[in-house]
Design a protein around this motif. Structure first.
Motif, PDB file in Angstrom:
ATOM      1  N   LEU A 220       0.830  -1.208   0.000  1.00 33.72           N
ATOM      2  CA  LEU A 220       0.000   0.000   0.000  1.00 33.72           C
ATOM      3  C   LEU A 220       0.859   1.250   0.000  1.00 33.72           C
ATOM      4  O   LEU A 220       0.533   2.246  -0.677  1.00 33.72           O
ATOM      5  CB  LEU A 220      -0.938  -0.002   1.204  1.00 33.72           C
ATOM      6  N   ASN A 221       1.962   1.226   0.742  1.00 29.51           N
ATOM      7  CA  ASN A 221       2.867   2.382   0.750  1.00 29.51           C
ATOM      8  C   ASN A 221       3.447   2.636  -0.632  1.00 29.51           C
ATOM      9  O   ASN A 221       3.576   3.784  -1.065  1.00 29.51           O
ATOM     10  CB  ASN A 221       3.996   2.163   1.755  1.00 29.51           C
ATOM     11  N   ARG A 222       3.795   1.547  -1.344  1.00 28.31           N
ATOM     12  CA  ARG A 222       4.333   1.709  -2.702  1.00 28.31           C
ATOM     13  C   ARG A 222       3.276   2.294  -3.630  1.00 28.31           C
ATOM     14  O   ARG A 222       3.578   3.150  -4.470  1.00 28.31           O
ATOM     15  CB  ARG A 222       4.816   0.361  -3.248  1.00 28.31           C
ATOM     16  N   GLU A 223       2.042   1.833  -3.469  1.00 26.78           N
ATOM     17  CA  GLU A 223       0.970   2.342  -4.320  1.00 26.78           C
ATOM     18  C   GLU A 223       0.708   3.815  -4.043  1.00 26.78           C
ATOM     19  O   GLU A 223       0.504   4.609  -4.973  1.00 26.78           O
ATOM     20  CB  GLU A 223      -0.296   1.519  -4.100  1.00 26.78           C
TER      21      GLU A 223
ATOM     22  N   ASP B  72       3.816  10.330  -6.805  1.00 27.68           N
ATOM     23  CA  ASP B  72       4.763  10.682  -7.867  1.00 27.68           C
ATOM     24  C   ASP B  72       4.019  11.086  -9.142  1.00 27.68           C
ATOM     25  O   ASP B  72       4.408  12.046  -9.826  1.00 27.68           O
ATOM     26  CB  ASP B  72       5.699   9.505  -8.152  1.00 27.68           C
ATOM     27  N   GLU B  73       2.968  10.344  -9.470  1.00 30.41           N
ATOM     28  CA  GLU B  73       2.179  10.673 -10.665  1.00 30.41           C
ATOM     29  C   GLU B  73       1.515  12.031 -10.511  1.00 30.41           C
ATOM     30  O   GLU B  73       1.479  12.831 -11.460  1.00 30.41           O
ATOM     31  CB  GLU B  73       1.133   9.583 -10.914  1.00 30.41           C
ATOM     32  N   LEU B  74       0.981  12.293  -9.299  1.00 33.15           N
ATOM     33  CA  LEU B  74       0.344  13.583  -9.052  1.00 33.15           C
ATOM     34  C   LEU B  74       1.359  14.713  -9.132  1.00 33.15           C
ATOM     35  O   LEU B  74       1.079  15.777  -9.709  1.00 33.15           O
ATOM     36  CB  LEU B  74      -0.336  13.572  -7.686  1.00 33.15           C
TER      37      LEU B  74
ATOM     38  N   GLN C 179       3.520  19.362 -11.949  1.00 26.15           N
ATOM     39  CA  GLN C 179       4.642  20.036 -12.609  1.00 26.15           C
ATOM     40  C   GLN C 179       4.276  20.429 -14.033  1.00 26.15           C
ATOM     41  O   GLN C 179       4.628  21.513 -14.498  1.00 26.15           O
ATOM     42  CB  GLN C 179       5.866  19.120 -12.606  1.00 26.15           C
ATOM     43  N   VAL C 180       3.545  19.536 -14.715  1.00 24.49           N
ATOM     44  CA  VAL C 180       3.089  19.854 -16.062  1.00 24.49           C
ATOM     45  C   VAL C 180       2.125  21.034 -16.023  1.00 24.49           C
ATOM     46  O   VAL C 180       2.220  21.973 -16.828  1.00 24.49           O
ATOM     47  CB  VAL C 180       2.417  18.627 -16.717  1.00 24.49           C
TER      48      VAL C 180
END
Length: 391
Positions: free
Chosen positions: A140-143, A149-151, A156-157
């Motif tokens: 769950l922590n990895r998810e 990271d995706e957010l 940034q975009v």
């Protein structure tokens, strides 16, 4: 009930993509652990000493480590310390395995970064339950980290797209020097500024601040930009511009708001005409009087809430050496570690006492003063500032 039955639920979710490193110098203990955990469906890695365990952990990055404490050479405590000091392995959860029953040893292990402790001799049900728990937590922590990271990448975009909406370069206006400062407290924000060179030696100056300082504010900022640049008529009339932007914001949104000030400067006559919608008043520095005061503008309510019936416009004549500062409230609402607010008075004083008539230098002095005042307290709002200096 057998071990396979106890781990049935875990077997359905844990695949061979997950691995567990078993570390023990006793082959019999390793065999018991392997027999206990084989039904989980995870890849089982084996190390018989601390040195080998560190090498495998570095190369294979297992999802969990079951680590014996009492081993010759590098003991379990030292292995755990090295794992947690290495950025590549510090997030791997470690469960200590030991016949030691001293509370001090357990505390020491947890202080080194272990997530759990299983006492020897092993109880298979306990081992499976604890392994399942920590594999789930780690997964769950990895998810969560992946989603973060995706957010962060998306923000940034958005931040770059937002900055692309700002003027690529400042206009060159005879008899006027310009400078701007812009920063967001997060990736994307709601502050906006723009310029429009108009016929008749006129310059339009817009500064706006959308509610908040996150992605929704960035959307409102982009809408304000689009509306301003699509307003093809009456750009020389501050009242018409604010009315147009407000009317169209009201059509698509009545839950958020935007403050704004729009001014039109006649470079030939040195006359500034300005309208404000819930925005901080611009600051005027009179060179002849060496004073800095807020321009007395009549404000209408915030944009995006309801159409305007009338927008008052203020007019002021400027003279060589005079300065105008347009800003958003992120500058005055900056707080220090004592929760004191920077405030309008400090901004007035710094604008008045600036040591140069270069707008770039003036803005730098203001920004440096705000940063010195705030100290270690981070900015919690966006900042946009425009300085106009009359030659």
């Amino acid at each position: 009930m057998g071990l396979r039955d106890l781990s049935k639920g875990a077997t359905m979710t844990n695949k061979l993509t997950e691995s567990i490193l078993l570390v023990d110098d006793q082959p019999a203990n390793l065999q018991v652990l392997m027999n206990t955990l084989e039904s989980l469906g995870c890849k089982l890695l084996v190390a018989k000493n601390g040195k080998t365990a560190l090498t495998i952990a570095q190369k294979m990055r297992p999802n969990l480590i079951l680590l014996d404490i009492m081993m010759p050479g590098i003991d379990g405590f030292e292995v755990c310390r090295r794992l947690k000091s290495d950025p590549d392995t510090q997030k791997i959860p470690v469960i200590f395995l030991s016949a030691l029953d001293d509370t001090g040893d357990k505390v020491r292990g947890l202080q080194l970064g272990a997530v759990d402790y299983v006492a020897k001799p092993f109880q298979p049900e306990e081992v499976i339950a604890r392994v399942n728990t920590h594999l789930t937590i780690h997964r769950l922590n990895r998810e969560v980290q992946k989603q973060k990271d995706e957010l962060a990448h998306e923000l940034q975009v958005v931040s770059q797209l937002q900055r692309n909406l700002l003027p690529e370069r400042l206009p060159r206006v005879p008899g006027l020097k310009l400078a701007v400062h812009y920063e967001t407290s997060r990736y994307a924000g709601g502050d906006y500024y723009d310029f429009m060179t108009l016929p008749g030696d006129l310059l339009g100056v817009l500064i706006a601040d959308a509610e908040g300082h996150s992605a929704p504010a960035a959307v409102m900022m982009a809408m304000t930009c689009a509306l301003f640049r699509s307003c093809s008529t009456d750009l020389n009339e501050p009242a018409s511009v604010l009315s147009f932007i407000n009317e169209n914001l009201c059509k698509v949104n009545r839950e958020s708001f935007v403050t704004a000030a729009y001014a039109v400067y006649d470079t030939t006559r040195r006359i500034l005409r300005i309208a404000c919608a819930g925005h901080p008043f611009p600051i005027l520095y009179r060179f002849s009087e060496k004073t800095a005061t807020e321009l007395p503008c009549d404000n209408v309510m915030l944009m995006g809430l309801a159409p305007y019936t009338d927008v008052p416009v203020s007019e002021i004549t400027l003279y060589p050496g005079d300065r105008i500062l347009f800003y958003t409230d992120g500058a005055t609402d900056r707080f220090n570690t004592s929760e004191d607010r920077y405030g309008t008075d400090r901004l007035l004083h710094k604008f008045k006492t600036a040591a140069s008539d270069d707008p770039e230098v003036i803005l730098k002095e203001i920004v440096d003063d705000i940063l010195q005042f705030a100290g270690d307290s981070p900015a919690d709002d966006d900042q946009a500032m425009i300085v106009l200096v009359v030659d």
